[in-house]
Write a protein that holds these residues in place. Sequence first.
Motif, mmCIF file in Angstrom:
data_model
loop_
_atom_site.group_PDB
_atom_site.id
_atom_site.type_symbol
_atom_site.label_atom_id
_atom_site.label_comp_id
_atom_site.label_asym_id
_atom_site.label_seq_id
_atom_site.Cartn_x
_atom_site.Cartn_y
_atom_site.Cartn_z
ATOM 1 N N PRO A 136 55.600 61.240 35.106
ATOM 2 C CA PRO A 136 55.948 59.899 35.569
ATOM 3 C C PRO A 136 56.230 59.831 37.062
ATOM 4 C CG PRO A 136 57.090 60.379 33.520
ATOM 5 C CD PRO A 136 56.451 61.674 33.976
ATOM 6 N N ILE A 137 55.966 58.674 37.633
ATOM 7 C CA ILE A 137 56.129 58.418 39.057
ATOM 8 C C ILE A 137 57.481 58.896 39.574
ATOM 9 C CG2 ILE A 137 56.380 56.565 40.769
ATOM 10 C CD1 ILE A 137 54.407 54.922 38.986
ATOM 11 N N GLU A 138 58.534 58.536 38.868
ATOM 12 C CA GLU A 138 59.885 58.796 39.364
ATOM 13 C C GLU A 138 60.174 60.286 39.480
ATOM 14 O OE1 GLU A 138 59.543 54.746 37.779
ATOM 15 O OE2 GLU A 138 59.035 56.716 36.936
ATOM 16 N N TYR A 207 51.856 55.145 32.146
ATOM 17 C CA TYR A 207 51.790 53.995 31.246
ATOM 18 C C TYR A 207 52.856 54.120 30.154
ATOM 19 C CZ TYR A 207 47.248 53.303 33.464
ATOM 20 O OH TYR A 207 46.245 53.102 34.371
ATOM 21 N N LEU A 208 52.935 55.282 29.546
ATOM 22 C CA LEU A 208 53.888 55.472 28.461
ATOM 23 C C LEU A 208 55.330 55.285 28.913
ATOM 24 C CD1 LEU A 208 52.334 58.606 26.705
ATOM 25 C CD2 LEU A 208 52.073 56.192 26.073
ATOM 26 N N SER A 209 55.579 55.487 30.210
ATOM 27 C CA SER A 209 56.937 55.326 30.744
ATOM 28 C C SER A 209 57.159 53.964 31.384
ATOM 29 C CB SER A 209 57.205 56.428 31.785
ATOM 30 O OG SER A 209 56.251 56.377 32.843
ATOM 31 N N ASP A 210 56.171 53.094 31.309
ATOM 32 C CA ASP A 210 56.276 51.801 31.987
ATOM 33 C C ASP A 210 56.807 50.716 31.053
ATOM 34 O OD1 ASP A 210 55.209 50.461 34.690
ATOM 35 O OD2 ASP A 210 55.011 49.053 33.016
ATOM 36 N N PRO A 211 57.820 49.957 31.477
ATOM 37 C CA PRO A 211 58.399 48.928 30.591
ATOM 38 C C PRO A 211 57.420 47.827 30.226
ATOM 39 C CG PRO A 211 59.286 48.754 32.830
ATOM 40 C CD PRO A 211 58.546 50.042 32.761
ATOM 41 N N VAL A 212 56.541 47.458 31.135
ATOM 42 C CA VAL A 212 55.560 46.411 30.827
ATOM 43 C C VAL A 212 54.572 46.908 29.779
ATOM 44 C CG1 VAL A 212 53.701 44.980 31.756
ATOM 45 C CG2 VAL A 212 55.816 45.288 33.059
ATOM 46 N N ARG A 214 55.086 49.395 27.605
ATOM 47 C CA ARG A 214 55.781 49.637 26.341
ATOM 48 C C ARG A 214 56.074 48.340 25.599
ATOM 49 N NH1 ARG A 214 57.902 54.873 25.749
ATOM 50 N NH2 ARG A 214 59.542 54.101 24.358
ATOM 51 N N ALA A 215 56.259 47.266 26.342
ATOM 52 C CA ALA A 215 56.522 45.979 25.697
ATOM 53 C C ALA A 215 55.311 45.487 24.903
ATOM 54 C CB ALA A 215 56.907 44.947 26.747
ATOM 55 N N LYS A 216 54.152 46.033 25.179
ATOM 56 C CA LYS A 216 52.941 45.638 24.462
ATOM 57 C C LYS A 216 52.789 46.385 23.142
ATOM 58 C CE LYS A 216 50.483 44.790 28.832
ATOM 59 N NZ LYS A 216 50.374 43.333 28.680
ATOM 60 N N LEU A 217 53.624 47.397 22.914
ATOM 61 C CA LEU A 217 53.505 48.246 21.738
ATOM 62 C C LEU A 217 54.455 47.794 20.637
ATOM 63 C CD1 LEU A 217 53.491 51.692 23.599
ATOM 64 C CD2 LEU A 217 51.518 50.259 23.006
ATOM 65 N N ALA A 218 53.976 47.816 19.410
ATOM 66 C CA ALA A 218 54.827 47.437 18.275
ATOM 67 C C ALA A 218 55.845 48.521 17.972
ATOM 68 C CB ALA A 218 53.951 47.170 17.043
ATOM 69 N N THR A 219 55.461 49.775 18.233
ATOM 70 C CA THR A 219 56.321 50.916 17.931
ATOM 71 C C THR A 219 56.318 51.868 19.112
ATOM 72 O OG1 THR A 219 55.674 50.747 15.601
ATOM 73 C CG2 THR A 219 56.774 52.769 16.281
ATOM 74 N N PRO A 220 57.476 52.375 19.525
ATOM 75 C CA PRO A 220 57.498 53.343 20.625
ATOM 76 C C PRO A 220 56.584 54.521 20.334
ATOM 77 C CG PRO A 220 59.720 52.617 20.119
ATOM 78 C CD PRO A 220 58.835 52.069 19.034
ATOM 79 N N PRO A 221 55.798 54.957 21.292
ATOM 80 C CA PRO A 221 54.778 55.985 21.034
ATOM 81 C C PRO A 221 55.339 57.323 20.594
ATOM 82 C CG PRO A 221 54.999 55.558 23.390
ATOM 83 C CD PRO A 221 55.759 54.489 22.688
ATOM 84 N N GLU A 222 56.578 57.633 20.969
ATOM 85 C CA GLU A 222 57.151 58.928 20.625
ATOM 86 C C GLU A 222 57.613 59.006 19.167
ATOM 87 O OE1 GLU A 222 60.168 56.388 22.840
ATOM 88 O OE2 GLU A 222 58.090 57.055 23.164
ATOM 89 N N GLU A 223 57.564 57.881 18.448
ATOM 90 C CA GLU A 223 58.102 57.872 17.080
ATOM 91 C C GLU A 223 57.171 58.496 16.056
ATOM 92 O OE1 GLU A 223 59.716 54.272 15.619
ATOM 93 O OE2 GLU A 223 61.256 54.131 17.191
ATOM 94 N N SER A 224 55.866 58.452 16.287
ATOM 95 C CA SER A 224 54.930 59.005 15.310
ATOM 96 C C SER A 224 53.557 59.190 15.931
ATOM 97 C CB SER A 224 54.805 58.077 14.086
ATOM 98 O OG SER A 224 54.185 56.856 14.455
ATOM 99 N N GLU A 225 52.720 59.973 15.260
ATOM 100 C CA GLU A 225 51.354 60.159 15.734
ATOM 101 C C GLU A 225 50.586 58.846 15.721
ATOM 102 O OE1 GLU A 225 49.302 63.229 13.687
ATOM 103 O OE2 GLU A 225 50.727 64.809 14.242
ATOM 104 N N GLU A 226 50.830 58.028 14.703
ATOM 105 C CA GLU A 226 50.136 56.746 14.619
ATOM 106 C C GLU A 226 50.551 55.826 15.764
ATOM 107 O OE1 GLU A 226 47.754 53.559 13.407
ATOM 108 O OE2 GLU A 226 47.690 55.716 12.993
ATOM 109 N N ALA A 227 51.844 55.844 16.108
ATOM 110 C CA ALA A 227 52.319 55.013 17.220
ATOM 111 C C ALA A 227 51.682 55.469 18.533
ATOM 112 C CB ALA A 227 53.837 55.081 17.312
ATOM 113 N N THR A 234 45.837 50.962 23.211
ATOM 114 C CA THR A 234 46.297 49.917 24.126
ATOM 115 C C THR A 234 45.910 50.268 25.561
ATOM 116 O OG1 THR A 234 48.152 49.380 22.662
ATOM 117 C CG2 THR A 234 48.315 48.634 24.954
ATOM 118 N N TRP A 235 46.077 51.537 25.916
ATOM 119 C CA TRP A 235 45.661 51.983 27.251
ATOM 120 C C TRP A 235 44.169 51.753 27.460
ATOM 121 C CZ3 TRP A 235 41.964 55.466 28.704
ATOM 122 C CH2 TRP A 235 41.921 55.773 30.071
ATOM 123 N N VAL A 236 43.364 52.084 26.460
ATOM 124 C CA VAL A 236 41.921 51.902 26.569
ATOM 125 C C VAL A 236 41.582 50.453 26.906
ATOM 126 C CG1 VAL A 236 39.744 51.898 25.271
ATOM 127 C CG2 VAL A 236 41.326 53.837 25.064
ATOM 128 N N GLY A 237 42.305 49.533 26.273
ATOM 129 C CA GLY A 237 42.048 48.117 26.506
ATOM 130 C C GLY A 237 42.507 47.612 27.855
#
Length: 391
Positions: A136-138, A207-212, A214-227, A234-237
């Motif tokens: 991440p940037i920071e 992207y995964l660390s960006d609030p904008v 992450r707000a597009k995701l129904a489930t935080p990506p770290e919660e499961s492989e499907e997430a 979402t990134w692809v789009g």
Amino acid sequence: MSSFADFQNEIYLAGLSGVVPDLPMSAEGLERRAREQLDAVAYAYVAGSASAERTAAANTAAFDRHRLVPRMWRGTSGADGRDLSVEVLGTKLAAPVLTAPIGVLELLREQGEKLVAEVTAELGVGMVLSTAASTPIEEVGAAAGAWWYQLYWPNDHELARSLVERATAAGARAIVVTADTPGMGWRPRDLELGHLPFLQAKGIANYLSDPVFRAKLATPPEESEEAMRMAVLTWVGLFGNHTLRPADLGRLREWTELPIAVKGVLHPDDAREFVDAGAAGIVVSNHGGRQVDGSIAALDALPEVVAAVGDRAEVLFDSGVRTGSDVMIALALGAKAVLYGRPWAYGLGLAGRDGVRHALRVLLADLDASMGLSGCARPADLDGGVLRSTR
């Protein structure tokens, strides 16, 4: 005063004790060693270019059409007589060199971006951090010295703004927006391996660390492989933006007060339009030959872009730099500084932090020594008068 050339003294003195360098002493040697030792997927990602890779070859061959004409007894052969420092887009550098933005460095080494940040801070040169980073940037900003942020402008302006604002807050000193990658070029080496790292959630840390985002995701990506899979889709789009026009730089200027450079420019009319729209810098580049095969060598485009821009903006250069004399030629043709890419990436894969440091010291020592031996004390001494064309 410059002392980069002292690197060769270190090597020769160590040689008296039978110690020789672990890594090759040229960009060509680093690539050869990387081809032998790196994972095939990692090597293909770094080394690969578009289609038949003619433009990648043309980038390096273009330097052969120019020759330096050294001047003698100018008081510059000793390190005390030279100063390689420059100021580019308001950033002071110990030499006119920045690391080019290369993404997905986790393919080469864990925390690769932070290692590059640490080395460039130590050496006093610049770093350009890719949007497609694995860190991440920071985190990178906290480790870096003089660094710029490279923006792949997504097709969501709110997300683009968030990335730029994060970079600004993390200490970036300029924004480099890449214009030549609204989509991926045709890259056979990666295609033959069926490998696009982003689909494996690599190189999308910003992207995964960006609030904008992450707000597009129904489930935080770290919660499961499907997430995570849904986050990747979402990134692809969102990656790439075919709608951008030079006037959109006005939007970018509203998001940050940092100087803006546009990277991936080959045509002088494009350079004029970007500067008219507010760009403070132009990076003449064809993405190292990775986008449009058969396109003009970046060095061949440099003089026309410099002439088109005049003194309204600073011109930088990348694509094909491999030696100190290459840097000198680019500066003599009007570039203020160069972005240096693949060789240090090979070094990163071969030896981590030490490999990056080695690759950069090789280039800087070569540049320092070659300038002194050519009678050039400072980068400003390099102009068309030191060149002869062999066209």
